[in-house]
Design an enzyme around this catalytic site. Structure first.
Site, PDB file in Angstrom:
ATOM      1  N   HIS A  15       0.843  -1.198   0.000  1.00 32.79           N
ATOM      2  CA  HIS A  15       0.000   0.000   0.000  1.00 32.79           C
ATOM      3  C   HIS A  15       0.877   1.246   0.000  1.00 32.79           C
ATOM      4  O   HIS A  15       2.101   1.128   0.004  1.00 32.79           O
ATOM      5  CB  HIS A  15      -1.007  -0.017   1.145  1.00 32.79           C
ATOM      6  CG  HIS A  15      -0.401  -0.035   2.515  1.00 32.79           C
ATOM      7  ND1 HIS A  15       0.263   1.032   3.057  1.00 32.79           N
ATOM      8  CD2 HIS A  15      -0.383  -1.011   3.447  1.00 32.79           C
ATOM      9  CE1 HIS A  15       0.668   0.741   4.269  1.00 32.79           C
ATOM     10  NE2 HIS A  15       0.306  -0.523   4.533  1.00 32.79           N
ATOM     11  N   HIS A  18       3.839   1.675   2.361  1.00 30.58           N
ATOM     12  CA  HIS A  18       5.054   0.949   1.957  1.00 30.58           C
ATOM     13  C   HIS A  18       5.748   1.681   0.810  1.00 30.58           C
ATOM     14  O   HIS A  18       6.968   1.814   0.788  1.00 30.58           O
ATOM     15  CB  HIS A  18       4.719  -0.461   1.452  1.00 30.58           C
ATOM     16  CG  HIS A  18       4.023  -1.323   2.448  1.00 30.58           C
ATOM     17  ND1 HIS A  18       2.946  -2.098   2.133  1.00 30.58           N
ATOM     18  CD2 HIS A  18       4.265  -1.524   3.761  1.00 30.58           C
ATOM     19  CE1 HIS A  18       2.552  -2.752   3.214  1.00 30.58           C
ATOM     20  NE2 HIS A  18       3.339  -2.415   4.211  1.00 30.58           N
ATOM     21  N   CYS A 122      -0.276 -10.249  21.809  1.00 31.47           N
ATOM     22  CA  CYS A 122      -1.123  -9.843  20.679  1.00 31.47           C
ATOM     23  C   CYS A 122      -0.621 -10.592  19.449  1.00 31.47           C
ATOM     24  O   CYS A 122       0.551 -10.437  19.065  1.00 31.47           O
ATOM     25  CB  CYS A 122      -1.048  -8.337  20.438  1.00 31.47           C
ATOM     26  SG  CYS A 122      -1.847  -7.861  18.894  1.00 31.47           S
ATOM     27  N   CYS A 125       0.473  -8.114  16.558  1.00 34.53           N
ATOM     28  CA  CYS A 125       1.820  -7.521  16.687  1.00 34.53           C
ATOM     29  C   CYS A 125       2.881  -8.598  16.847  1.00 34.53           C
ATOM     30  O   CYS A 125       4.074  -8.288  16.745  1.00 34.53           O
ATOM     31  CB  CYS A 125       1.912  -6.625  17.913  1.00 34.53           C
ATOM     32  SG  CYS A 125       0.755  -5.277  17.925  1.00 34.53           S
ATOM     33  N   CYS A 139      -4.900  -4.590  22.877  1.00 39.12           N
ATOM     34  CA  CYS A 139      -3.683  -4.142  22.213  1.00 39.12           C
ATOM     35  C   CYS A 139      -3.873  -2.692  21.755  1.00 39.12           C
ATOM     36  O   CYS A 139      -4.851  -2.396  21.062  1.00 39.12           O
ATOM     37  CB  CYS A 139      -3.401  -5.032  20.999  1.00 39.12           C
ATOM     38  SG  CYS A 139      -2.221  -4.308  19.860  1.00 39.12           S
ATOM     39  N   HIS A 142      -3.971  -2.726  17.745  1.00 38.69           N
ATOM     40  CA  HIS A 142      -5.049  -3.416  17.031  1.00 38.69           C
ATOM     41  C   HIS A 142      -6.411  -3.322  17.711  1.00 38.69           C
ATOM     42  O   HIS A 142      -7.400  -3.784  17.152  1.00 38.69           O
ATOM     43  CB  HIS A 142      -4.682  -4.898  16.833  1.00 38.69           C
ATOM     44  CG  HIS A 142      -3.525  -5.091  15.909  1.00 38.69           C
ATOM     45  ND1 HIS A 142      -2.214  -5.060  16.358  1.00 38.69           N
ATOM     46  CD2 HIS A 142      -3.476  -5.287  14.576  1.00 38.69           C
ATOM     47  CE1 HIS A 142      -1.408  -5.243  15.314  1.00 38.69           C
ATOM     48  NE2 HIS A 142      -2.141  -5.382  14.223  1.00 38.69           N
ATOM     49  N   LYS A 292      -5.370   5.956  10.577  1.00 39.61           N
ATOM     50  CA  LYS A 292      -4.177   5.362  10.000  1.00 39.61           C
ATOM     51  C   LYS A 292      -4.583   4.454   8.842  1.00 39.61           C
ATOM     52  O   LYS A 292      -5.650   3.854   8.865  1.00 39.61           O
ATOM     53  CB  LYS A 292      -3.532   4.583  11.140  1.00 39.61           C
ATOM     54  CG  LYS A 292      -2.609   3.494  10.775  1.00 39.61           C
ATOM     55  CD  LYS A 292      -2.031   2.915  12.052  1.00 39.61           C
ATOM     56  CE  LYS A 292      -1.661   1.467  11.810  1.00 39.61           C
ATOM     57  NZ  LYS A 292      -1.103   0.826  12.972  1.00 39.61           N
ATOM     58  N   LYS A 295      -3.499  -2.386   6.480  1.00 36.08           N
ATOM     59  CA  LYS A 295      -4.139  -3.571   5.921  1.00 36.08           C
ATOM     60  C   LYS A 295      -5.306  -3.990   6.791  1.00 36.08           C
ATOM     61  O   LYS A 295      -6.381  -4.297   6.311  1.00 36.08           O
ATOM     62  CB  LYS A 295      -3.108  -4.700   5.839  1.00 36.08           C
ATOM     63  CG  LYS A 295      -2.109  -4.468   4.752  1.00 36.08           C
ATOM     64  CD  LYS A 295      -0.970  -5.461   4.793  1.00 36.08           C
ATOM     65  CE  LYS A 295       0.105  -5.076   5.771  1.00 36.08           C
ATOM     66  NZ  LYS A 295       1.432  -5.538   5.443  1.00 36.08           N
TER      67      LYS A 295
HETATM   68  N1  MSP Z   1       7.760  -6.499   8.922  1.00 36.14           N
HETATM   69  C1  MSP Z   1       7.900  -5.344   9.730  1.00 36.14           C
HETATM   70  C2  MSP Z   1       9.242  -4.664   9.517  1.00 36.14           C
HETATM   71  C3  MSP Z   1      10.435  -5.552   9.708  1.00 36.14           C
HETATM   72  S1  MSP Z   1      11.914  -4.677   9.393  1.00 36.14           S
HETATM   73  C4  MSP Z   1      13.116  -5.776   9.695  1.00 36.14           C
HETATM   74  C5  MSP Z   1       6.777  -4.353   9.427  1.00 36.14           C
HETATM   75  N2  MSP Z   1       6.138  -4.517   8.269  1.00 36.14           N
HETATM   76  S2  MSP Z   1       4.892  -3.595   7.782  1.00 36.14           S
HETATM   77  O1  MSP Z   1       4.482  -4.136   6.534  1.00 36.14           O
HETATM   78  O2  MSP Z   1       3.902  -3.511   8.805  1.00 36.14           O
HETATM   79  O3  MSP Z   1       5.482  -2.148   7.591  1.00 36.14           O
HETATM   80  C6  MSP Z   1       6.583  -1.908   6.727  1.00 36.14           C
HETATM   81  C7  MSP Z   1       6.947  -0.427   6.767  1.00 36.14           C
HETATM   82  O4  MSP Z   1       5.863   0.338   6.209  1.00 36.14           O
HETATM   83  C8  MSP Z   1       7.151   0.094   8.197  1.00 36.14           C
HETATM   84  O5  MSP Z   1       8.251   0.985   8.259  1.00 36.14           O
HETATM   85  C9  MSP Z   1       5.876   0.830   8.476  1.00 36.14           C
HETATM   86  O6  MSP Z   1       6.006   1.879   9.413  1.00 36.14           O
HETATM   87  C10 MSP Z   1       5.551   1.393   7.091  1.00 36.14           C
HETATM   88  N3  MSP Z   1       4.147   1.736   6.984  1.00 36.14           N
HETATM   89  C11 MSP Z   1       3.085   0.876   7.079  1.00 36.14           C
HETATM   90  N4  MSP Z   1       1.956   1.631   6.987  1.00 36.14           N
HETATM   91  C12 MSP Z   1       2.254   2.945   6.838  1.00 36.14           C
HETATM   92  C13 MSP Z   1       1.528   4.109   6.557  1.00 36.14           C
HETATM   93  N5  MSP Z   1       0.216   4.137   6.498  1.00 36.14           N
HETATM   94  N6  MSP Z   1       2.231   5.240   6.297  1.00 36.14           N
HETATM   95  C14 MSP Z   1       3.599   5.262   6.249  1.00 36.14           C
HETATM   96  N7  MSP Z   1       4.311   4.168   6.482  1.00 36.14           N
HETATM   97  C15 MSP Z   1       3.690   3.066   7.005  1.00 36.14           C
HETATM   98  O7  MSP Z   1       6.579  -3.453  10.228  1.00 36.14           O
END
Ligand code: MSP
Length: 507
Positions: A15, A18, A122, A125, A139, A142, A292, A295
């Site tokens: 998304h 990411h 959780c 998390c 949590c 969540h 926020k 997913k």
């Molecule tokens: N798998 C862990 C990270 C492990 S690093 C060794 C994780 N994954 S995640 O898919 O939840 O998030 C990946 C990255 O995307 C994180 O830095 C997270 O903060 C970022 N984002 C996820 N959603 C976001 C927004 N809505 N806005 C900006 N960044 C966000 O955490």
């Protein structure tokens, strides 16, 4: 310079949160490559119970599931011009080997022990929460009830490294930026409540993970596994690559994962005998309305949909320009369209097309001599001298919005320069032709410098402008302004193209 993104979980599709992180790291990587050897790592985090549940829901094995989603991530980044040097998957055999080697070493050193533990857990998390952290037994991330789980597990002696890491961070405060997030970490480290870290899961509960090398009944806790991808991703390219880049590691992560990166990770590095990262840069969240984007909340923007509608370059520009790095920002399509029309179509796009159109019309594309600079010329030259000084400094601080603002200030000045010097009026008289040629030459220099400073944030646009100018882009960032030295008189520029079509908005 070594730049890493966090590794997204593959329990659902990419998304814009990411993508934002990818664009930030890609922009930085492209910028740093013009200064020094740079390595950019991204990849996917593929173990843990979240993944097992998502695979079960999809009716396939975790292995098939992660292969499919990891490919989607990789393909998405490839179509979004993300210039990573290595894509690490936590299911890569090389990664598993690195994690197991480190676990073995830390265990032998006596920093891992076996104990019985009960606590609030959780599954979203994949971690335990203390009573203080839980909000009415739920949590805080969540809003799901926490489960009380009791089991025997392996623990990492995090508390042993808490003090050394705290002292290091106090002495090297710039290790975590922006300051607000550093303070968050310092506050955590200054409490006694941290304790040790449970780093295993019994296979009876979860078998999708890296097996502990000293006890085959357990797999490794997903964070103890995933964080080491920053090490294994480099080692996959050879020990030499690891030795070159590890001392320069900069992690870019979102604010929700400050604790694993700010507390767990440095203590893990100390225990593994590896140097602590150079810097941890924390960014904010993209929001939809007030909430926020995630997913689990189901209000996600799919990067490829936006790219399809507006093009990846316009999207990259918006992401970098709209969010003040470190703070939250709200995504709306209206704001995106406004930025495209105002900054890209009107300001930059018009400048390129006006300059090249006049260059064709009055001189069949041939560059004319510069002549003696006038006061108007000096103003535009000094605007770009400022941009060449400020944009790189701001990029290095990850202040992308301000870097783009600084560049656009110069581009604005260049548009004013065309209005004030009025080459289209002067061209009506043959006697003024040399001045018209000089003005256009200055504007070509403007385009050259704009394209140069766009190499990080908008690589395709930069390439297109250099192609229209018919010059080879420089691979190093010049430290001094060499105004007037990029076009030989007689050099021929190309006919203009529309770089950013205006988006029609409903009345
Ligand atoms: N798998 C862990 C990270 C492990 S690093 C060794 C994780 N994954 S995640 O898919 O939840 O998030 C990946 C990255 O995307 C994180 O830095 C997270 O903060 C970022 N984002 C996820 N959603 C976001 C927004 N809505 N806005 C900006 N960044 C966000 O955490």
């Amino acid at each position: 310079m070594y730049i890493t993104t966090a590794l997204p979980y593959v329990n659902a599709e990419p998304h814009i949160g990411h993508l934002y992180e990818q664009v930030v790291c890609d922009t930085l990587a492209r910028y740093w490559r013009m200064r020094e050897p740079t390595f950019f790592l991204t990849g996917t985090d593929e173990h843990g119970d979240k993944i097992v549940r998502a695979a079960a829901k999809a009716g396939i094995t975790p292995r098939d599931f992660v292969d499919r989603v990891a490919k989607t991530f990789r393909d998405t980044w490839d179509t979004c011009e993300i210039s990573y040097d290595h894509f690490v998957r936590t299911t890569d055999p090389n990664h598993v080997r690195v994690v197991q080697d480190i676990l073995r070493r830390v265990h032998q050193n006596g920093d891992i022990y076996f104990a019985r533990y009960g606590g609030l857990y959780c599954t979203g998390c994949e971690r335990y929460y203390t009573d203080r952290e839980a909000v009415n037994g739920k949590c805080p991330e969540h809003q799901q009830p926490l489960e009380h789980i009791e089991e025997e597990n392996y623990f990492f002696k995090m508390s042993k490294y808490q003090e050394p890491w705290l002292r290091y961070l106090e002495q090297n405060p710039e290790t975590i930026v922006p300051e607000g997030y550093r303070n968050e970490v310092l506050a955590l480290l200054r409490t006694d409540a941290l304790g040790d870290l449970c780093i295993s899961r019994p296979k009876a509960r979860l078998d999708w993970g890296v097996e502990l090398p000293f006890d085959t009944n357990f797999v490794t806790y997903v964070w103890f596994d995933a964080l080491f991808s920053y090490v294994s991703g480099l080692k996959a390219e050879g020990e030499k690559v690891f030795e070159t880049y590890w001392p320069q590691v900069h992690h870019i992560v979102g604010k929700d994962i400050v604790k694993p990166h700010g507390v767990f990770w440095p203590t893990m590095l100390l225990a593994a005998g590896l140097p602590i990262y150079k810097q941890l840069h924390v960014h904010g969240y993209w929001l939809r309305g007030e909430s926020k984007m995630s997913k689990s909340l189901g209000n996600v923007i799919r990067p490829l949909d936006v790219r399809e509608r507006y093009g990846i370059e316009a999207f990259r520009y918006f992401l970098l320009r709209e969010m003040a790095y470190g703070q939250d920002a709200t995504f709306t399509e209206d704001a995106l369209v406004t930025r495209i029309n105002a900054d890209l179509a009107n300001n930059l796009g018009n400048l390129v097309s006006r300059a090249l159109t006049m260059q064709q019309k009055y001189f069949q594309g041939r560059v004319q001599p510069l002549g003696e600079p006038t006061a108007d010329d000096d103003d535009v030259i000094s605007a770009f001298a400022d941009a060449l000084r400020d944009v790189p400094q701001l990029m290095e601080k990850l202040a992308f919005h301000r870097a783009l603002e600084a560049l656009w200030k110069a581009i604005d000045q260049a548009n004013k320069y065309i209005v004030v010097t009025a080459p289209f009026t002067l061209a009506k008289e043959e006697a003024h032709k040399p001045r018209v040629g000089a003005i256009l030459h200055h504007v070509l220099e403007v385009l050259w410098h704009s394209a140069l400073l766009l190499r990080g944030p908008l690589p395709q646009t930069s390439d297109r402008i250099f192609a229209l100018l018919d010059v080879v882009p420089p691979d190093k960032l010049p430290t001094e302004l060499a105004w007037g030295r990029h076009f030989e008189p007689g050099h021929q520029t190309k006919a203009p193209e529309v770089l950013f079509p205006r988006i029609e908005t409903k009345p």
